[in-house]
Design a protein around this motif. Structure first.
Motif, PDB file in Angstrom:
ATOM      1  N   GLN A  54      11.407 -49.045  14.507  1.00 45.57           N
ATOM      2  CA  GLN A  54      11.362 -48.209  13.228  1.00 45.57           C
ATOM      3  C   GLN A  54      11.938 -48.736  12.105  1.00 45.57           C
ATOM      4  O   GLN A  54      11.598 -48.870  10.969  1.00 45.57           O
ATOM      5  N   GLN A  55      13.289 -49.344  12.317  1.00 45.38           N
ATOM      6  CA  GLN A  55      13.871 -49.879  11.073  1.00 45.38           C
ATOM      7  C   GLN A  55      13.010 -51.043  10.613  1.00 45.38           C
ATOM      8  O   GLN A  55      12.949 -51.229   9.349  1.00 45.38           O
ATOM      9  N   LEU A  56      12.641 -51.952  11.510  1.00 46.25           N
ATOM     10  CA  LEU A  56      11.788 -53.184  10.843  1.00 46.25           C
ATOM     11  C   LEU A  56      10.588 -52.636  10.035  1.00 46.25           C
ATOM     12  O   LEU A  56      10.117 -53.004   9.004  1.00 46.25           O
ATOM     13  N   ALA A  57       9.823 -51.724  10.683  1.00 46.63           N
ATOM     14  CA  ALA A  57       8.712 -51.269   9.866  1.00 46.63           C
ATOM     15  C   ALA A  57       8.931 -50.784   8.592  1.00 46.63           C
ATOM     16  O   ALA A  57       8.259 -50.835   7.719  1.00 46.63           O
ATOM     17  N   SER A  58      10.072 -49.858   8.601  1.00 45.43           N
ATOM     18  CA  SER A  58      10.503 -49.315   7.051  1.00 45.43           C
ATOM     19  C   SER A  58      11.025 -50.356   5.964  1.00 45.43           C
ATOM     20  O   SER A  58      10.794 -50.206   5.014  1.00 45.43           O
ATOM     21  N   GLN A  59      11.185 -51.871   6.611  1.00 47.06           N
ATOM     22  CA  GLN A  59      11.696 -52.498   5.639  1.00 47.06           C
ATOM     23  C   GLN A  59      10.222 -53.450   5.205  1.00 47.06           C
ATOM     24  O   GLN A  59      10.506 -54.142   4.207  1.00 47.06           O
ATOM     25  N   LEU A  60       9.417 -53.339   5.829  1.00 44.32           N
ATOM     26  CA  LEU A  60       8.074 -54.100   5.433  1.00 44.32           C
ATOM     27  C   LEU A  60       7.445 -53.713   4.108  1.00 44.32           C
ATOM     28  O   LEU A  60       7.387 -52.242   4.010  1.00 44.32           O
ATOM     29  N   ASP A  61       6.956 -54.403   3.465  1.00 45.85           N
ATOM     30  CA  ASP A  61       6.212 -54.133   2.429  1.00 45.85           C
ATOM     31  C   ASP A  61       4.774 -54.003   2.590  1.00 45.85           C
ATOM     32  O   ASP A  61       4.114 -54.178   1.515  1.00 45.85           O
ATOM     33  N   ILE A  62       4.321 -54.019   3.726  1.00 48.17           N
ATOM     34  CA  ILE A  62       2.938 -54.133   4.303  1.00 48.17           C
ATOM     35  C   ILE A  62       2.754 -53.200   4.968  1.00 48.17           C
ATOM     36  O   ILE A  62       3.755 -52.612   5.852  1.00 48.17           O
ATOM     37  N   PRO A  63       1.188 -52.519   5.174  1.00 46.36           N
ATOM     38  CA  PRO A  63       1.385 -51.480   6.405  1.00 46.36           C
ATOM     39  C   PRO A  63       1.493 -52.031   7.858  1.00 46.36           C
ATOM     40  O   PRO A  63       1.005 -53.062   7.991  1.00 46.36           O
ATOM     41  N   ILE A  64       1.988 -51.005   8.478  1.00 45.98           N
ATOM     42  CA  ILE A  64       2.052 -51.275   9.963  1.00 45.98           C
ATOM     43  C   ILE A  64       1.486 -50.388  10.585  1.00 45.98           C
ATOM     44  O   ILE A  64       1.919 -49.106  10.503  1.00 45.98           O
ATOM     45  N   LEU A  65       0.765 -50.337  11.759  1.00 45.65           N
ATOM     46  CA  LEU A  65      -0.214 -49.388  12.459  1.00 45.65           C
ATOM     47  C   LEU A  65       0.230 -49.707  13.908  1.00 45.65           C
ATOM     48  O   LEU A  65       0.200 -50.583  14.538  1.00 45.65           O
ATOM     49  N   VAL A  66       1.068 -48.582  14.605  1.00 42.66           N
ATOM     50  CA  VAL A  66       1.195 -48.693  16.212  1.00 42.66           C
ATOM     51  C   VAL A  66       0.087 -48.201  16.795  1.00 42.66           C
ATOM     52  O   VAL A  66      -0.386 -46.845  16.659  1.00 42.66           O
ATOM     53  N   VAL A  67      -0.408 -48.792  17.770  1.00 46.22           N
ATOM     54  CA  VAL A  67      -1.478 -48.414  18.789  1.00 46.22           C
ATOM     55  C   VAL A  67      -0.890 -48.152  20.097  1.00 46.22           C
ATOM     56  O   VAL A  67      -0.244 -49.133  20.668  1.00 46.22           O
ATOM     57  N   ALA A  68      -1.268 -46.956  20.752  1.00 43.50           N
ATOM     58  CA  ALA A  68      -1.085 -46.825  22.347  1.00 43.50           C
ATOM     59  C   ALA A  68       0.512 -46.303  22.619  1.00 43.50           C
ATOM     60  O   ALA A  68       0.785 -45.835  23.530  1.00 43.50           O
ATOM     61  N   GLN A  69       1.284 -46.159  21.374  1.00 46.65           N
ATOM     62  CA  GLN A  69       2.563 -45.566  21.249  1.00 46.65           C
ATOM     63  C   GLN A  69       2.840 -44.701  20.304  1.00 46.65           C
ATOM     64  O   GLN A  69       2.040 -45.026  18.822  1.00 46.65           O
ATOM     65  N   LEU A  70       3.426 -43.629  20.141  1.00 43.55           N
ATOM     66  CA  LEU A  70       3.771 -42.755  19.204  1.00 43.55           C
ATOM     67  C   LEU A  70       4.910 -43.295  18.332  1.00 43.55           C
ATOM     68  O   LEU A  70       6.193 -43.573  18.810  1.00 43.55           O
TER      69      LEU A  70
END
Length: 330
Positions: free
Chosen positions: A134-150
């Motif tokens: 979650q921390q890494l995803a919040s730092q990215l400046d591109i979209p990240i989509l998670v599949v199969a997990q919430l």
């Protein structure tokens, strides 16, 4: 017209298209095949070469999507990966798939590596979503989509694991089974290890099934064979419910090795809906998730995120209970 004076605007006028179409052509975006051939003919005729530095500075996108997968030998994952790849190809995108072999550190490193490669977005087929994710995803400046997990606070496409598990537990009770073994995986996998298991056990509890044993294994066929072999040396449940078809097939093998039969001696249920599960005799009772639809939804959602269009924070994929012939009514 002299080659050195030819511009993208000139090419657009000669081809009768918008300048943005020419830009998409050079940046690998989607262009109709007829238009692509027309542009190629003009470019080849005038030996036009775009300024690579200027092109890289102007291009806002690489038309590349990174996909991080936990493994490449899973039937359900491969179904989804092929659907994602096909959808994105039709939109003019290229995919880069990175295999992590269920290694969380490698998974996080792959996400960061793809970001450094300037991909336009990342699709993560996750086995677990930790605080670090979650921390890494919040730092990215591109979209990240998670599949199969919430992923809380992020964008996710998930399977309806709890209700699928509940339907399986209810079906087991309807078939009058009392002595049941549940073969699950670890709780680090929220979807399969927690929600799927909880659905099964809640249904069995609601149907007053008290003789339920829970054993933990991994997703490995070999590990599952070893664990069920040891269990069957001293116990003979009337039904084994397995968190995946792969685990169910391992149980099927060991039941046969012990000289017992499915479903005459032990009934069997899995999750996954693998093609091979319909080839064994009797065919396996299983939950089939629409992996292809999940892949298409993942591709579509990623396109919407890149275009900054609104998307649902959580999208749910349904399932089908395929009864097969591996469960005996007692």
């Amino acid at each position: 017209m002299e080659n050195k004076k030819l511009t993208m605007n000139d090419i657009a006028k000669m081809a009768g298209v918008a300048k943005s179409t020419v830009s998409r052509y050079f940046n690998g975006g989607y262009v109709k095949e007829e238009t692509r051939e027309k542009l190629k003919k003009i470019i080849d005729e005038y030996h036009y070469e775009p300024n690579a530095v200027a092109q890289s500075l102007k291009a806002k996108r690489t038309h590349t999507i990174g996909i991080v997968a936990p493994c490449l030998d899973s039937i359900t994952s491969s179904r989804m990966l092929m659907a994602i790849d096909e959808y994105l190809k039709n939109k003019g995108y290229t995919t880069i798939i990175m295999n992590t072999n269920h290694n969380e550190i490698r998974e996080l490193a792959s996400i960061e590596h793809l970001w450094r490669m300037n991909v336009d977005g990342i699709i993560l087929l996750a086995t677990a979503v930790t605080m670090t994710h979650q921390q890494l995803a919040s730092q990215l400046d591109i979209p990240i989509l998670v599949v199969a997990q919430l992923m809380k606070g992020g964008i996710s496409i998930i399977y309806d694991d709890y209700h699928a598990g509940y339907d399986v537990g209810s079906y087991a009770a309807q078939m009058n089974h009392q002595h049941i073994l549940y073969m699950g995986v670890g709780h680090k996998d929220e979807a399969v290890g927690v929600q799927r298991k909880k659905g099964v056990l809640d249904a069995l509890k609601d149907h007053q099934r008290e003789h339920v044993v829970v054993k933990e294994t991994s997703f490995s066929f070999r590990d599952s064979r070893k664990i069920i072999k040891e269990y069957l040396q001293k116990h003979t449940p009337s039904l084994i419910i397995c968190a995946t078809d792969n685990i169910a097939l391992a149980c099927y093998k060991e039941i046969m090795e012990k000289g017992l039969k499915v479903p005459e001696d032990i009934s069997l249920i899995g999750f996954g809906g693998y093609e091979v599960s319909s080839l064994i005799t009797p065919s396996l009772c299983t939950i089939r998730y629409d992996n292809e639809l999940a892949g298409q939804m993942a591709g579509k959602t990623m396109m919407q995120l890149i275009e900054k269009e609104p998307v649902a924070q959580t999208q749910l994929i349904g399932y089908e209970l395929i009864k097969g012939g591996s469960v005996k009514r007692l």
